[in-house]
Motif scaffolding. Structure first.
Motif, mmCIF file in Angstrom:
data_model
loop_
_atom_site.group_PDB
_atom_site.id
_atom_site.type_symbol
_atom_site.label_atom_id
_atom_site.label_comp_id
_atom_site.label_asym_id
_atom_site.label_seq_id
_atom_site.Cartn_x
_atom_site.Cartn_y
_atom_site.Cartn_z
ATOM 1 N N VAL A 131 0.945 -1.222 -0.090
ATOM 2 C CA VAL A 131 0.050 -0.104 -0.119
ATOM 3 C C VAL A 131 0.779 1.298 -0.058
ATOM 4 O O VAL A 131 1.989 1.234 0.333
ATOM 5 N N SER A 132 0.317 2.446 -0.484
ATOM 6 C CA SER A 132 1.025 3.580 -0.403
ATOM 7 C C SER A 132 1.083 4.385 0.907
ATOM 8 O O SER A 132 0.118 3.861 1.783
ATOM 9 N N PRO A 133 1.488 5.531 1.014
ATOM 10 C CA PRO A 133 1.213 6.222 2.292
ATOM 11 C C PRO A 133 -0.073 6.730 2.301
ATOM 12 O O PRO A 133 -0.551 6.555 3.659
ATOM 13 N N LEU A 134 -0.860 7.050 1.403
ATOM 14 C CA LEU A 134 -2.232 7.355 1.537
ATOM 15 C C LEU A 134 -3.094 6.254 1.787
ATOM 16 O O LEU A 134 -4.133 6.465 2.594
ATOM 17 N N GLN A 135 -2.835 5.242 1.339
ATOM 18 C CA GLN A 135 -3.746 4.025 1.384
ATOM 19 C C GLN A 135 -3.640 3.591 2.855
ATOM 20 O O GLN A 135 -4.514 3.297 3.479
#
Length: 560
Positions: free
Chosen positions: A426-430
């Motif tokens: 997952v990305s930081p925003l996810q």
């Protein structure tokens, strides 16, 4: 003898300017319509040639003629080319209703109809097409502002105000996910922390809501340049997600402007170089659509549409201190044909926008991305109680649990916003969304067409009237053998206060029913009411979106 000649020369000059302004408007309107057509085609997930073929010969002829008229109006704009574009677009839109016509599409039909009627009435009464445009402009301004009133009013609900569930939060996360480098996002989140980031999102939510509420009075009473700049900035931000809606809004602002101001945009519309550039761009767009190289967000078409919005910056064509032209209700009496058409279209606008609050329509009512919920006998709106739903169509829900009809089985979808939040990588925003309980999912209906990675959601809930429409008008005429299983929830009830797991109605605990057709005949204890088609006009104009069985629990921002 000199004075009358000067007067004739003056009026001739004014008529020429008005015609030139209408030519510039025709080019801009066709450019906007081509952008919207491109979004419609690639949201269907098929090449342009497949879309043009259509399901039948009539639809094929309408689609081909609409595309040809658009290219004609872009390459050689004129009142006649504009009239051909309006005629073919209206015919295609009406033929496709309610499919392929979302919130902005519904407004577009009203705007096109108003301009088309203005030109027809002008020619029928011995006036020029440019006079017809100016005489129907007050109605265009009134309809334009009215749709913004409904869009702002729909957001006055508890779902939109919840920062963890609001569509504003969902789309802010999605834009950050798609357009901001992960390294930058990671540093910003580490600097602010989760609590401060949520507070920042809440401030943005309140600010955006305040701006949207302020747009109608600004367009009605404020300085035209200032109001247009606010609208332009708002749609530049909204264009990162819903750029097809943004382009028609900015084109409508030009439609409502005086001819002298529209003439200032000739350099990007009717000038030879502009026609050459936009014609080449449109032809290249057709090739990309047929090769399926277009995407809804982040594509070349998306970037070009945002650039097109930038070129329409009001500061470049509206002088400071320009007063807002009056609307339909503030004018002296208009000629009867124009007044009648404008009033009728305004009434249609009001009827469409009031649908959710009176209980007879929820789709394409300018409540897009508002988190508004009115189905199942309760509502999350702060000002309009559920008791105002004089028509009980939205309250009488059924839960569809199974069907072998593709249109019904795949009716409720959620888009790639949800798909990108799955998996371990997952990305930081996810990761931020997971920690804070933000459900970045956008739900819609497949009949409107949605690009990207979409997943089917089953079961879902729709009003009984909508299921009847799908079965009687879509399944029965085309299928000799099919079935639909559903749970009747015909006794709506207000969900318990504070109950996050509330279903928004009686819930799917009723008796499971089965509507079945074999060999073209209804069998078993199937409810025969589902086979009775609604009248033709109601089937065109009344349509309902679907909701989840436990809509309060999903944190969803609903699309059109």
């Amino acid at each position: 003898g000199v004075l009358p000649w000067r007067l004739i020369h003056f009026h001739t000059h004014m008529d020429a300017d008005a015609t030139d302004a209408l030519t510039a408007l025709a080019a801009i309107w066709a450019q906007m319509r081509f952008i919207r057509l491109a979004v419609l085609v690639f949201s269907r997930g098929a090449p342009l040639t497949d879309w043009l073929r259509g399901p039948d010969r009539v639809t094929c002829a309408l689609r081909v003629s609409a595309l040809a008229a658009l290219l004609w109006c872009i390459a050689a704009p004129s009142p006649v080319a504009l009239f051909a574009t309006l005629t073919t677009t209206l015919a295609l839109g009406w033929a496709c209703l309610p499919y392929e016509v979302d919130n902005s599409g519904t407004y577009g039909l009203l705007a096109d109809t108003n301009l088309w009627c203005g030109m027809c009435c002008a020619w029928a009464t011995g006036r020029t097409a440019s006079e017809g445009w100016q005489l129907c402009a007050p109605a265009a301004r009134t309809i334009f502002v009215t749709t913004y009133c409904f869009a702002a009013f729909a957001k006055l609900n508890s779902g939109y105000a919840d920062v963890r569930k609001s569509s504003c939060t969902v789309f802010t996360c999605f834009v950050g996910e798609g357009f901001v480098p992960a390294a930058v996002t990671r540093r910003v989140l580490a600097l602010l922390g989760d609590r401060a980031t949520l507070a920042f999102l809440e401030v943005g939510l309140v600010t955006l809501k305040a701006v949207e509420i302020a747009i109608p009075p600004l367009l009605t009473f404020g300085d035209l340049r200032g109001a247009a700049l606010v609208l332009w900035v708002f749609h530049l931000l909204l264009g990162s997600i819903a750029y097809d809606y943004s382009v028609i809004s900015m084109a409508s602002l030009i439609l409502c402007a005086p001819p002298a101001l529209v003439l200032r945009l000739s350099w990007m519309s009717s000038a030879p170089l502009a026609r050459l550039v936009f014609t080449a761009t449109a032809l290249a767009g057709c090739w990309r659509l047929d090769a399926q190289r277009c995407r809804e967000l982040g594509s070349c078409e998306h970037v070009l549409s945002l650039l097109w919005l930038c070129l329409l910056c009001p500061a470049s064509w509206i002088p400071a201190g320009t007063s807002t032209p009056p609307g339909l209700l503030a004018l002296p009496p208009l000629p009867l044909p124009f007044a009648a058409c404008g009033t009728a279209l305004l009434l249609l606008t009001l009827l469409n926008g009031l649908g959710p609050y009176l209980g007879y329509k929820t789709a394409a009512t300018w409540a897009m991305f508002s988190n508004l919920h009115v189905e199942g006998g309760w509502t999350n709106h702060w000002l309009v109680p559920a008791s105002w739903q004089l028509c009980g169509m939205a309250a009488d829900l059924v839960t569809v649990v199974d069907s072998d009809v593709e249109l019904i089985r795949d009716y409720h979808t959620h888009s790639c916003f949800g798909a990108t939040f799955e998996g371990n990588d997952v990305s930081p925003l996810q990761a931020f969304a997971r920690r804070c309980g933000i459900r970045c999912v956008s739900h819609a209906n497949s009949v409107l067409g949605r690009g990207g990675d979409v997943s089917v959601v089953l079961p879902f809930r729709v009003p009984f009237w909508q299921l009847r429409r799908l079965i009687s008008l879509e399944a029965l005429p085309t299928r000799r053998d099919f079935h639909v299983e559903y749970i009747a929830t015909s006794e709506p009830a207000v969900p318990p206060a504070g109950g996050e797991g509330a279903s928004g109605g009686k819930g799917p605990g009723g008796r499971r029913r089965r509507f079945e057709v074999r060999g073209g005949r209804i069998v078993g204890d199937s409810d025969r009411r589902l086979a009775a088609p609604p009248c033709w006009l109601l089937a065109k104009l009344i349509y309902f979106k679907s909701v989840l069985p436990a809509d309060r629990d999903c944190g969803v921002c609903h699309g059109p």
